[in-house]
Design a protein around this motif. Structure first.
Motif, PDB file in Angstrom:
ATOM      1  N   ALA A   1     -23.606  25.903  70.361  1.00  0.00           N
ATOM      2  CA  ALA A   1     -22.963  26.673  71.427  1.00  0.00           C
ATOM      3  C   ALA A   1     -21.607  27.160  70.952  1.00  0.00           C
ATOM      4  CB  ALA A   1     -22.805  25.822  72.683  1.00  0.00           C
ATOM      5  N   ARG A   2     -21.112  28.210  71.583  1.00  0.00           N
ATOM      6  CA  ARG A   2     -19.786  28.714  71.279  1.00  0.00           C
ATOM      7  C   ARG A   2     -19.147  29.230  72.557  1.00  0.00           C
ATOM      8  NH1 ARG A   2     -20.373  34.773  68.801  1.00  0.00           N
ATOM      9  NH2 ARG A   2     -22.426  35.287  69.655  1.00  0.00           N
TER      10      ARG A   2
ATOM     11  N   TRP B   1     -13.252  35.264  69.445  1.00  0.00           N
ATOM     12  CA  TRP B   1     -14.679  35.126  69.762  1.00  0.00           C
ATOM     13  C   TRP B   1     -15.397  34.906  68.451  1.00  0.00           C
ATOM     14  CZ3 TRP B   1     -18.108  33.399  72.658  1.00  0.00           C
ATOM     15  CH2 TRP B   1     -19.388  33.926  72.817  1.00  0.00           C
ATOM     16  N   GLY B   2     -15.961  33.746  68.276  1.00  0.00           N
ATOM     17  CA  GLY B   2     -16.544  33.377  67.011  1.00  0.00           C
ATOM     18  C   GLY B   2     -17.960  33.885  66.828  1.00  0.00           C
ATOM     19  N   LEU B   3     -18.585  33.339  65.808  1.00  0.00           N
ATOM     20  CA  LEU B   3     -19.953  33.699  65.463  1.00  0.00           C
ATOM     21  C   LEU B   3     -20.843  32.473  65.546  1.00  0.00           C
ATOM     22  CD1 LEU B   3     -19.137  35.840  62.286  1.00  0.00           C
ATOM     23  CD2 LEU B   3     -19.537  36.669  64.616  1.00  0.00           C
ATOM     24  N   GLN B   4     -22.130  32.649  65.378  1.00  0.00           N
ATOM     25  CA  GLN B   4     -23.039  31.519  65.302  1.00  0.00           C
ATOM     26  C   GLN B   4     -23.072  30.926  63.892  1.00  0.00           C
ATOM     27  OE1 GLN B   4     -26.917  32.524  66.782  1.00  0.00           O
ATOM     28  NE2 GLN B   4     -26.191  32.971  68.837  1.00  0.00           N
ATOM     29  N   LEU B   5     -22.423  31.577  62.952  1.00  0.00           N
ATOM     30  CA  LEU B   5     -22.484  31.178  61.550  1.00  0.00           C
ATOM     31  C   LEU B   5     -21.443  30.105  61.267  1.00  0.00           C
ATOM     32  CD1 LEU B   5     -23.981  32.007  58.948  1.00  0.00           C
ATOM     33  CD2 LEU B   5     -22.084  33.535  58.466  1.00  0.00           C
ATOM     34  N   ALA B   6     -21.908  28.949  60.795  1.00  0.00           N
ATOM     35  CA  ALA B   6     -20.994  27.832  60.556  1.00  0.00           C
ATOM     36  C   ALA B   6     -19.912  28.191  59.546  1.00  0.00           C
ATOM     37  CB  ALA B   6     -21.784  26.620  60.080  1.00  0.00           C
TER      38      ALA B   6
END
Length: 124
Positions: free
Chosen positions: A49-50, A103-108
């Motif tokens: 989640a983010r 706002w981030g990404l789903q990429l670790a």
């Protein structure tokens, strides 16, 4: 620089609930997007989640959608992950991470700061 410390993991039966917390140090927490990831033994780290900098936008992996809720309290420098209807396949080490954009990404790999992780074990 941001330090992140997760807590709230543990052992729970299938169908149960847990609430993870991630406490952050540093003045810039409120400007960062935050994410939760998990890693099971022998598997790659997986997006969970983010949430954006002010909590106005959230995003979830399909596997947890409708069961998990991410939230944040910028006054307390803390992000939460409420996990309901837990399943054995949710068993993993859960990590929170900070993304320096709002706002981030789903990429670790896009996250700059990570906590040490907290173990969640769901028994069947």
């Amino acid at each position: 620089q941001v330090q992140l410390v997760e807590s709230g993991g543990g052992l729970v039966q299938a169908g149960g609930s847990l609430r993870l917390s991630c406490a952050a140090s540093g003045r810039t927490f409120s400007s960062y997007a935050m994410g939760w990831f998990r890693q099971a033994p022998g598997k790659e780290r997986q997006f969970v989640a983010r949430i954006n900098w002010n909590g106005g936008n959230t995003d979830y992996a399909d596997s947890v959608k409708g069961r998990f809720t991410i939230s944040r309290d910028n006054a307390k420098n803390t992000v939460y992950l409420q996990m309901n209807s837990l399943k054995p396949e949710d068993t993993a080490v859960y990590y929170c991470a900070a993304h320096t954009a709002g706002w981030g990404l789903q990429l670790a790999q896009s996250y700059s700061y990570w906590g040490q992780g907290t173990q969640v074990t769901v028994s069947s």
